[in-house]
Write an enzyme that holds these catalytic residues in place. Structure first.
Site, mmCIF file in Angstrom:
data_model
loop_
_atom_site.group_PDB
_atom_site.id
_atom_site.type_symbol
_atom_site.label_atom_id
_atom_site.label_comp_id
_atom_site.label_asym_id
_atom_site.label_seq_id
_atom_site.Cartn_x
_atom_site.Cartn_y
_atom_site.Cartn_z
ATOM 1 N N TRP A 1 15.733 26.315 96.533
ATOM 2 C CA TRP A 1 16.979 26.694 97.219
ATOM 3 C C TRP A 1 17.987 27.288 96.229
ATOM 4 O O TRP A 1 18.738 28.197 96.580
ATOM 5 C CB TRP A 1 17.578 25.515 97.987
ATOM 6 C CG TRP A 1 18.128 24.408 97.131
ATOM 7 C CD1 TRP A 1 17.432 23.350 96.638
ATOM 8 C CD2 TRP A 1 19.472 24.251 96.655
ATOM 9 N NE1 TRP A 1 18.263 22.538 95.887
ATOM 10 C CE2 TRP A 1 19.528 23.074 95.883
ATOM 11 C CE3 TRP A 1 20.651 24.987 96.799
ATOM 12 C CZ2 TRP A 1 20.685 22.611 95.271
ATOM 13 C CZ3 TRP A 1 21.817 24.532 96.186
ATOM 14 C CH2 TRP A 1 21.820 23.363 95.436
ATOM 15 N N GLU B 1 21.771 32.615 101.706
ATOM 16 C CA GLU B 1 23.210 32.332 101.601
ATOM 17 C C GLU B 1 24.015 33.429 100.893
ATOM 18 O O GLU B 1 25.155 33.178 100.474
ATOM 19 C CB GLU B 1 23.468 30.978 100.904
ATOM 20 C CG GLU B 1 22.771 29.795 101.576
ATOM 21 C CD GLU B 1 23.192 28.451 101.006
ATOM 22 O OE1 GLU B 1 24.388 28.148 101.001
ATOM 23 O OE2 GLU B 1 22.288 27.693 100.574
ATOM 24 N N ASP C 1 29.319 24.419 99.365
ATOM 25 C CA ASP C 1 28.252 23.429 99.284
ATOM 26 C C ASP C 1 27.761 23.148 100.706
ATOM 27 O O ASP C 1 28.505 23.265 101.683
ATOM 28 C CB ASP C 1 28.829 22.148 98.670
ATOM 29 C CG ASP C 1 27.761 21.143 98.317
ATOM 30 O OD1 ASP C 1 27.426 21.048 97.134
ATOM 31 O OD2 ASP C 1 27.267 20.444 99.233
ATOM 32 N N TYR D 1 25.914 12.944 86.872
ATOM 33 C CA TYR D 1 24.833 12.461 86.024
ATOM 34 C C TYR D 1 24.451 11.087 86.567
ATOM 35 O O TYR D 1 25.308 10.211 86.622
ATOM 36 C CB TYR D 1 25.224 12.365 84.559
ATOM 37 C CG TYR D 1 23.987 12.182 83.723
ATOM 38 C CD1 TYR D 1 23.150 13.262 83.452
ATOM 39 C CD2 TYR D 1 23.617 10.927 83.250
ATOM 40 C CE1 TYR D 1 21.983 13.095 82.714
ATOM 41 C CE2 TYR D 1 22.442 10.762 82.516
ATOM 42 C CZ TYR D 1 21.633 11.854 82.257
ATOM 43 O OH TYR D 1 20.472 11.699 81.544
ATOM 44 N N TYR E 1 18.108 19.417 89.015
ATOM 45 C CA TYR E 1 18.291 19.602 87.578
ATOM 46 C C TYR E 1 18.349 21.079 87.192
ATOM 47 O O TYR E 1 17.532 21.566 86.426
ATOM 48 C CB TYR E 1 17.204 18.838 86.814
ATOM 49 C CG TYR E 1 17.427 17.343 86.937
ATOM 50 C CD1 TYR E 1 18.134 16.650 85.968
ATOM 51 C CD2 TYR E 1 16.978 16.648 88.053
ATOM 52 C CE1 TYR E 1 18.381 15.287 86.096
ATOM 53 C CE2 TYR E 1 17.213 15.288 88.194
ATOM 54 C CZ TYR E 1 17.912 14.621 87.216
ATOM 55 O OH TYR E 1 18.162 13.274 87.348
ATOM 56 N N HIS E 2 19.319 21.763 87.745
ATOM 57 C CA HIS E 2 19.697 23.121 87.327
ATOM 58 C C HIS E 2 21.215 23.025 87.266
ATOM 59 O O HIS E 2 21.843 22.673 88.282
ATOM 60 C CB HIS E 2 19.242 24.156 88.367
ATOM 61 C CG HIS E 2 19.735 25.532 88.063
ATOM 62 N ND1 HIS E 2 18.909 26.549 87.670
ATOM 63 C CD2 HIS E 2 20.985 26.057 88.085
ATOM 64 C CE1 HIS E 2 19.618 27.642 87.461
ATOM 65 N NE2 HIS E 2 20.889 27.365 87.712
ATOM 66 N N HIS F 1 24.971 22.749 87.570
ATOM 67 C CA HIS F 1 25.937 23.191 88.582
ATOM 68 C C HIS F 1 27.169 22.302 88.522
ATOM 69 O O HIS F 1 27.104 21.164 88.049
ATOM 70 C CB HIS F 1 25.308 23.151 89.984
ATOM 71 C CG HIS F 1 24.763 21.810 90.346
ATOM 72 N ND1 HIS F 1 23.479 21.420 90.030
ATOM 73 C CD2 HIS F 1 25.325 20.752 90.971
ATOM 74 C CE1 HIS F 1 23.271 20.186 90.456
ATOM 75 N NE2 HIS F 1 24.388 19.748 91.026
ATOM 76 N N HIS G 1 30.433 20.725 90.782
ATOM 77 C CA HIS G 1 30.986 20.468 92.117
ATOM 78 C C HIS G 1 32.474 20.808 92.079
ATOM 79 O O HIS G 1 33.174 20.420 91.136
ATOM 80 C CB HIS G 1 30.822 18.996 92.495
ATOM 81 C CG HIS G 1 29.382 18.562 92.530
ATOM 82 N ND1 HIS G 1 28.707 18.329 93.703
ATOM 83 C CD2 HIS G 1 28.487 18.343 91.534
ATOM 84 C CE1 HIS G 1 27.462 17.965 93.426
ATOM 85 N NE2 HIS G 1 27.303 17.965 92.124
HETATM 86 P P1 M7G Z 1 23.626 17.142 92.838
HETATM 87 O O1 M7G Z 1 24.665 16.598 91.943
HETATM 88 O O2 M7G Z 1 22.400 17.690 92.191
HETATM 89 O O3 M7G Z 1 23.128 16.075 93.872
HETATM 90 O O4 M7G Z 1 24.331 18.258 93.681
HETATM 91 P P2 M7G Z 1 23.706 15.400 95.184
HETATM 92 O O5 M7G Z 1 23.085 16.153 96.330
HETATM 93 O O6 M7G Z 1 23.133 14.019 95.114
HETATM 94 O O7 M7G Z 1 25.182 15.466 95.132
HETATM 95 C C1 M7G Z 1 23.671 19.232 94.413
HETATM 96 C C2 M7G Z 1 24.641 19.815 95.407
HETATM 97 O O8 M7G Z 1 24.026 20.904 96.033
HETATM 98 C C3 M7G Z 1 25.013 18.814 96.497
HETATM 99 O O9 M7G Z 1 26.418 18.744 96.615
HETATM 100 C C4 M7G Z 1 24.345 19.386 97.743
HETATM 101 O O10 M7G Z 1 25.074 19.159 98.923
HETATM 102 C C5 M7G Z 1 24.263 20.860 97.427
HETATM 103 N N1 M7G Z 1 23.142 21.534 98.099
HETATM 104 C C6 M7G Z 1 21.894 21.067 98.225
HETATM 105 N N2 M7G Z 1 21.125 21.984 98.864
HETATM 106 C C7 M7G Z 1 19.709 21.802 99.169
HETATM 107 C C8 M7G Z 1 21.911 23.065 99.148
HETATM 108 C C9 M7G Z 1 21.680 24.319 99.790
HETATM 109 O O11 M7G Z 1 20.574 24.661 100.239
HETATM 110 N N3 M7G Z 1 22.759 25.160 99.849
HETATM 111 C C10 M7G Z 1 23.996 24.826 99.368
HETATM 112 N N4 M7G Z 1 24.984 25.699 99.500
HETATM 113 N N5 M7G Z 1 24.234 23.640 98.774
HETATM 114 C C11 M7G Z 1 23.199 22.768 98.656
#
Ligand code: M7G
Length: 323
Positions: A159, A169, A189, A253, A258-259, A261, A263
């Protein structure tokens, strides 16, 4: 056709099938609930595991995780809600106090619905209510326990790549810096339905693919981190009129994906995942690295892991649980 080509084609076809299925989903007709994974009365959400019934377009026997969330009210729509279109049914009346159930127009009554389909075992674990355990991970533990586990287990990043290469997206992108080292994409998000600014939730995903998490960051990444901080602040101010003093920018953390990003949420919003032991303010991350270049290769990190998380098992096996 070589086996690599065949594998690539099969992956491509599967992706198209999955996207078609999601796009063609118009209702939950034929959906059966297998289990309630979690529910939360205070943020009015429920996490459900289920299956779609046999249908050519849906893959039989594959799990789906569905998340239903009631969304907050907003100043813009409350006027339409309090109109002749809202039917009222009296529940109780006492003196000047009346309690009703209101049935608003369907357009004002949307439920934020997230469908993960097909859902993997890791998705099911992620959304299942579980006890949590606090772990204190030294950098040595990271190298010896966490990293090998992540390399064998991590969530698919498809994704993320779809966003970076504009196959998904693309129309939602708010800002992009295309630089391959310090650039990133900023977009809403998945947790934000874009209806109210009070729960603004964006995500800045960096273009480079060699930073898995906080643990990889050092002084070489300061230009990337500062670029994300500065340009997100400008973009959010321009697009949403929300200034830097109203923004919470942080990294998780452990993250789920694990790429690297960041928030980006409204300060007023108590977003899931902002708790101590999970969220690290971007400004603190920058400052820590400025003070000590290899801060995140020295610092012990304390975080919680769910009971069913395979990483917890690895820490238990290594005798590293806090006593
Ligand atoms: P994270 O800190 O890796 O994990 O954040 P978390 O999901 O436990 O917070 C990843 C962030 O990417 C989260 O805030 C998810 O809501 C968001 N996210 C995940 N997916 C699969 C998607 C997506 O397909 N599109 C968008 N826009 N956000 C996503």
């Amino acid at each position: 056709m070589s086996s690599v080509d065949a594998k690539e084609q099969a992956t491509k076809k599967r992706k198209i099938d999955e996207e078609t299925t999601q796009q063609e989903l118009k209702s939950f007709d034929g959906f059966t609930i297998t289990k309630i994974l979690n529910e939360n009365a205070s943020n009015k959400s429920i996490f459900v595991l289920g299956k779609f019934s046999k249908d050519e377009k849906c893959k039989e026997e594959e799990n789906a995780v569905v998340i239903l969330e009631k969304t907050p009210f907003s100043e813009e729509t409350v006027g339409n809600l309090l109109s002749s279109k809202m039917e009222l049914s009296l529940q109780m009346q006492n003196d000047i106090y009346g309690m009703f159930t209101g049935y608003p127009d369907k357009l004002l009554n949307g439920v934020k619905t997230t469908v993960i389909y097909p859902a993997t075992e890791r998705h099911i674990q992620k959304y299942t209510a579980q006890n949590v355990n606090l772990i204190c991970e030294s950098y040595e533990d990271y190298v010896n326990i966490t990293l090998p586990y992540l390399q064998s287990q991590k969530f698919s990043l498809q994704w993320v790549y779809n966003i970076l290469n504009k196959t998904s997206e693309a129309d939602r992108i708010i800002f992009e810096d295309e630089d391959e080292n310090n650039g990133f994409v900023l977009l809403p998000d998945m947790k934000w339905d874009k209806k109210q600014l009070e729960n603004l939730y964006l995500i800045a995903i960096c273009h480079r693919k060699d930073v898995m998490s906080l643990r990889d960051l050092n002084e070489k990444h300061l230009p990337l981190l500062k670029n994300i901080q500065e340009k997100c602040r400008i973009a959010v101010k321009e697009k949403f009129n929300v200034g830097p003093s109203q923004l919470r920018m942080y990294v998780h953390y452990q993250p789920s994906y694990y790429h690297f990003h960041v928030h980006v949420t409204h300060l007023k919003f108590e977003a899931p995942g902002i708790q101590v032991g999970r969220a690290y303010l971007l400004s603190d991350v920058i400052e820590n690295i400025e003070m000590v270049a290899n801060y995140y290769q020295k610092k012990s990190m304390t975080f919680s892991l769910r009971e069913n998380d395979g990483l917890l098992t690895k820490f238990k096996e290594a005798g590293k649980l806090l006593q």
